[in-house]
Design an enzyme around this catalytic site. Structure first.
Site, PDB file in Angstrom:
ATOM      1  N   HIS A  97      -3.345   5.865   2.921  1.00  0.00           N
ATOM      2  CA  HIS A  97      -4.372   5.031   2.643  1.00  0.00           C
ATOM      3  C   HIS A  97      -3.910   3.353   3.846  1.00  0.00           C
ATOM      4  CE1 HIS A  97      -6.451   1.908   0.091  1.00  0.00           C
ATOM      5  NE2 HIS A  97      -7.074   2.964   0.092  1.00  0.00           N
ATOM      6  N   ASP A 149       0.745  -1.355   0.022  1.00  0.00           N
ATOM      7  CA  ASP A 149       0.231   0.168  -0.144  1.00  0.00           C
ATOM      8  C   ASP A 149       0.740   1.185   0.300  1.00  0.00           C
ATOM      9  OD1 ASP A 149      -2.680   1.761   1.095  1.00  0.00           O
ATOM     10  OD2 ASP A 149      -3.109  -0.068   0.793  1.00  0.00           O
ATOM     11  N   SER A 187     -11.537  -0.470  -0.221  1.00  0.00           N
ATOM     12  CA  SER A 187     -10.017  -0.848   0.601  1.00  0.00           C
ATOM     13  C   SER A 187     -10.200  -0.869   1.427  1.00  0.00           C
ATOM     14  CB  SER A 187      -9.379   0.741   0.405  1.00  0.00           C
ATOM     15  OG  SER A 187      -8.717   1.029  -0.250  1.00  0.00           O
TER      16      SER A 187
END
Length: 400
Positions: free
Chosen positions: A182, A151, A337
């Site tokens: 994120h 990520d 996600s």
């Protein structure tokens, strides 16, 4: 930091290789193209045929590998990524050891919208009825497992990780930090103390994006290659897990790299994507050996944004999910996600509780435990299976 010893290894071993006769090929290797808006001009992923070994590299291959941006050799997905001009491109496509050449492309985060809300996702996966607010699970909590988050990086000193998060590798640049946030959000859902499914799992940051959240396909493959090598060195007695909450156009190279990782024994959870389209047209969601996760909402309906289709293996909560933030605090957001790391965490939980099993069998076990038929607005041809951790105290769900 970008690992460099790998390039040296290729060059040294290739130089020591004995000269061999290189047969010609009847047809040049296919060039797999990507959409114009995703293409990284001049950059190509060169995939070698199965069974290729370093000692077989001739002078032409060695010359390109020595200047490659990434070299892949940890699984049976072997090859490299580099800049090729027209002459070099034709040379590689004509080489008998090359299976295909793939244009490199951009991949994007499955974006989440920031909003403060209660963390309902843990309660939902430990109850078959959507009306109970507690998270019920076994105390093993993913202990003995290693979870790699491919990520934007992880804020590894976030207090909610309790010292279980470590930096692994960086193929995205912009420093060993999670500038986009994120990855910290995703890792928190996998295994943070307050918001995580597997609260005793070890977490490893594999950064493949820049701090704006954009990744190349080649950097994702480099991250996968690093995981395949690193997992052999870790003390992960109950098994290894990878989460990839990134999405882009369909890519054979990305899918093949994931398939090789799964074949090597690592479970891979991937996000279905947030475009409300058939996930079969995207990668890595379309890879059959990955466990592809779509998003449901608080009312047990399809999240409006979630991709769908026959490639979806399982649904998990994906709206208003609370987790850790890269400023050391907390945040919440929505997207597949958030759904994928729930399944990554659930995979770690089950490995710790029930023992090691093949990655495909683990995805099948997650599907076997799931609550069937409770979701609404699920498109035809898509499974209706909501993740459940097997809480034995939970009464059977009344689906009448």
């Amino acid at each position: 930091m970008f690992p460099k010893p790998l390039l040296l290894c290729w060059s040294v071993l290739a130089c020591l290789a004995t000269a061999r006769s290189v047969p010609s090929r009847d047809q040049i290797a296919p060039l797999l193209r990507v959409a114009d808006e995703h293409r990284i001009p001049g950059m190509y992923i060169v995939k070698m045929r199965d069974g290729f070994v370093i000692q077989d590299a001739d002078d032409a291959l060695n010359a390109h590998m020595g200047n490659a941006r990434h070299v892949y050799d940890a699984t049976n997905f072997r090859g490299f990524t580099g800049a090729l001009n027209a002459k070099s491109l034709h040379s590689m496509r004509s080489h008998p050891d090359v299976e295909y050449v793939h244009e490199d492309s951009k991949f994007y985060l499955n974006e989440y919208t920031v909003q403060e809300n209660a963390p309902w996702h843990l309660a939902r996966i430990s109850h078959q009825n959507n009306s109970i607010g507690s998270y019920v699970r076994d105390g093993s909590d993913g202990e003995g497992t290693c979870v790699y988050v491919i990520d934007t990086g992880i804020k590894i000193d976030h207090p909610d990780f309790g010292g279980r998060a470590s930096w692994g590798a960086n193929y995205g640049g912009d420093g060993d930090i999670d500038g986009a946030g994120h990855g910290t959000f995703v890792a928190g859902i996998v295994g943070s103390n307050s918001y995580g499914v597997a609260k005793k799992a070890q977490l490893f940051a594999v950064k493949v994006t820049n701090n704006k959240g954009t990744a190349s396909g080649s950097s994702i493959i480099a991250g996968i290659n690093w995981v395949a090598r690193d997992v052999r060195t870790r003390d992960c007695p109950k098994g290894s897990i990878v989460n990839i909450s990134l999405n882009g156009g369909k890519s054979k190279a990305i899918n093949d790299a994931i398939a090789s990782l799964v074949k090597g024994g690592t479970f891979v959870a991937v996000a279905a994507g947030n475009n409300n389209i058939d996930a079969g047209n995207t990668s890595p969601a379309s890879e059959p050996s990955a466990c592809t996760v779509a998003a449901s909402d608080e009312h047990d309906a399809k999240a409006a944004f979630s991709n769908y289709g026959s490639v979806v293996d399982i649904w998990a909560p994906g709206t208003h999910i609370k987790s850790t933030s890269n400023d050391g605090g907390r945040t919440s957001g929505s997207g597949t996600s958030a759904s994928s790391p729930i399944i990554a965490g659930l995979g770690a939980y089950l490995l710790s509780l029930e023992g090691r099993r093949d990655p495909i069998a683990l995805c099948d076990r997650i599907k076997e435990l799931s609550t069937q038929g409770v979701l609404t607005n699920i498109p035809k041809g898509t499974t209706n299976a909501l993740a459940f951790n097997g809480n034995p105290s939970e009464p059977a769900c009344d689906q009448s």
